[in-house]
Scaffold this active site. Structure first.
Site, PDB file in Angstrom:
ATOM      1  N   LYS A   1       0.858  -1.184   0.000  1.00 35.09           N
ATOM      2  CA  LYS A   1       0.000   0.000   0.000  1.00 35.09           C
ATOM      3  C   LYS A   1       0.897   1.237   0.000  1.00 35.09           C
ATOM      4  O   LYS A   1       2.086   1.156   0.308  1.00 35.09           O
ATOM      5  CB  LYS A   1      -0.910   0.021   1.235  1.00 35.09           C
ATOM      6  CG  LYS A   1      -2.230   0.737   1.031  1.00 35.09           C
ATOM      7  CD  LYS A   1      -3.225  -0.028   0.170  1.00 35.09           C
ATOM      8  CE  LYS A   1      -4.526   0.743   0.026  1.00 35.09           C
ATOM      9  NZ  LYS A   1      -5.527   0.002  -0.743  1.00 35.09           N
TER      10      LYS A   1
ATOM     11  N   ASP B   1      -6.760   4.495  -4.994  1.00 36.33           N
ATOM     12  CA  ASP B   1      -7.454   4.405  -3.710  1.00 36.33           C
ATOM     13  C   ASP B   1      -8.135   5.757  -3.531  1.00 36.33           C
ATOM     14  O   ASP B   1      -8.349   6.474  -4.524  1.00 36.33           O
ATOM     15  CB  ASP B   1      -6.468   4.087  -2.575  1.00 36.33           C
ATOM     16  CG  ASP B   1      -7.157   3.601  -1.297  1.00 36.33           C
ATOM     17  OD1 ASP B   1      -7.620   4.466  -0.519  1.00 36.33           O
ATOM     18  OD2 ASP B   1      -7.246   2.388  -1.077  1.00 36.33           O
TER      19      ASP B   1
END
Length: 460
Positions: A140, A180
């Site tokens: 991430k 995201d």
């Protein structure tokens, strides 16, 4: 029989002591990283029966290894705004675990992004990705940069600066970022362009969520929202329920929320509310999705503008109040920790039957406990919102073979993957003595896939 039970109890006690000991060491080594510790605790609470039954995981030190990122990168991102002023943000990438494939996970651009949040998201991503059955590890990243209120040129300059550093650490077989919160098709395009310029080649598989015209997958935009609804529909079926005829509340009005609304409406639900960071709208006639899409995807305006075109609807400042609206199904699709203990109690008092997490850990641990104790159907984020990364893996497969599948083929594969995630989670919950508990089931199912791969590969 008594000796067998005592042995089982002893193993459970020893396993619990082990898990508690490792968790305490994580707390000591990561003080003040609240979001990360929340994610670790949520996983650890499920794993005692796994270690009791599989002491090989303890002997191999799997838990100690899996909580530590393989690599954590932090860097500055200098860029120039439209007034010629130099701005500096922080960039992050956590490459958490590559036991089953290259690191895979989105980039988040939001003022709240810090090391704790990036680690929390990356840790969750390990198990979410494993649940999909695809060969992808967990990662991430992101920045505390806020795209809101920025011009396209400012966003381009920021993305180019961000990628100038991140390019050193990613690649189609190394680490594959995606979007995201705050990172959509525009931002992906700018970053991919900079990567291509710096590397001097067209490496389509280095990013997912790309535009269809340059290696993106049909169905990727819809995947997380659609996948959440597919997962929840499987939950509902096992209780003899359905989206059809149900009243639904969806938080957020971004990519995930919009397509969760779309699929829920296709399934016959009446979606009456959605939100953004400023407030929420309530439309008792049912949300007009065309208006929401135009406002958020085309015009990039606030959700409050909805009531100007639909004056019968209500707009309320403050997004947390959305959970006071009575509904049969709640789909939190905005951000982490948006449903707290009080919101959970309100939802239950108002008759909610099912929760499907479209965002990453949108319910606090206390809220989750309340849902489970009340026997409300609960689909945790690492399972229910895995559709986005599942289709990202399908995009990687298409890039590798230089083909593009039809929307129908991608959507069919997505639905199958979400059904299999549900079934695997239910089976794991049953096998380890917690029938129907999808939190425990998904944690165990995801963990075992990664842990088994780590054991095979040795101490790395």
């Amino acid at each position: 029989m008594e000796m067998t039970m005592n042995l089982k109890d002893e193993r459970m006690l020893e396993a619990k002591k082990y898990v508690d000991r490792v968790y305490e060491s994580v707390v000591q080594r990561n003080p003040n990283e609240y979001e990360f510790l929340q994610a670790v605790k949520e996983i650890f609470l499920s794993l005692t029966p796994v270690f009791a039954r599989n002491p090989k995981y303890i002997e191999a030190g799997i838990l100690e290894m899996i909580v530590e990122p393989e690599r954590l990168i932090s860097f500055r991102v200098p860029w120039v705004d439209d007034n010629g002023k130099v701005r500096v943000n922080r960039g992050y990438r956590v490459q958490y675990n590559s036991a089953i494939g290259p690191y895979k996970g989105g980039l988040r651009f939001h003022p709240s992004v810090n090391q704790s949040i990036v680690k929390f998201l990356g840790f969750e991503q390990i198990f979410k990705n494993a649940l999909t059955g695809q060969s992808i590890g967990g990662g991430k990243g992101g920045s505390d940069f806020d795209p809101k209120g920025k011009s396209d040129m400012e966003i381009m300059r920021f993305c180019q600066s961000f990628m100038t550093e991140l390019t050193k650490y990613i690649g189609a077989d190394v680490d594959v970022p995606a979007g995201d919160i705050g990172v959509g098709a525009r931002e992906i395009g700018y970053m991919f362009g900079q990567y291509k310029r710096l590397r001097g080649n067209f490496e389509a598989g280095v990013f997912t969520g790309k535009g269809v015209g340059y290696g993106g997958s049909l169905g990727r935009t819809e995947a997380t929202g659609y996948g959440t609804v597919y997962f929840v529909e499987e939950m509902l079926k096992d209780r003899g329920l359905s989206f059809a005829g149900s009243t639904v509340v969806v938080s957020g009005s971004g990519n995930v929320s919009i397509y969760a609304i779309e699929k829920a409406q296709e399934y016959g639900a009446k979606v009456v509310a959605c939100s953004d960071s400023n407030g929420y709208i309530y439309d008792d006639k049912g949300i007009c999705l065309d208006t929401v899409k135009r406002l958020k995807e085309v015009e990039r305006r606030r959700i409050s503008e909805y009531v100007k075109e639909h004056p019968h609807a209500q707009y309320v400042e403050g997004s947390t109040g959305i959970w006071t609206i009575p509904c049969d199904i709640a789909l939190p699709c905005a951000t982490q920790n948006e449903i707290d203990e009080n919101s959970a109690k309100t939802l239950i008092a108002n008759g909610v039957k099912a929760i499907g997490e479209g965002a990453n850990m949108p319910s606090t641990l206390d809220a989750i406990d309340i849902f489970l104790e009340s026997e409300v159907l609960f689909g945790p984020g690492k399972a229910a919102n895995a559709g986005g990364v599942a289709v990202s893996a399908l995009e990687m497969a298409q890039n590798s073979s230089r083909v593009q599948w039809s929307f129908e083929k991608v959507d069919s594969k997505l639905k199958k993957i979400m059904t299999e995630i549900y079934r695997d989670s239910i089976k794991a919950a049953d096998d380890y003595g917690h029938p129907g508990n999808l939190v425990i089931g998904s944690n165990i199912a995801g963990f075992k896939k990664v842990a088994d791969a780590m054991i095979i590969q040795g101490v790395i």
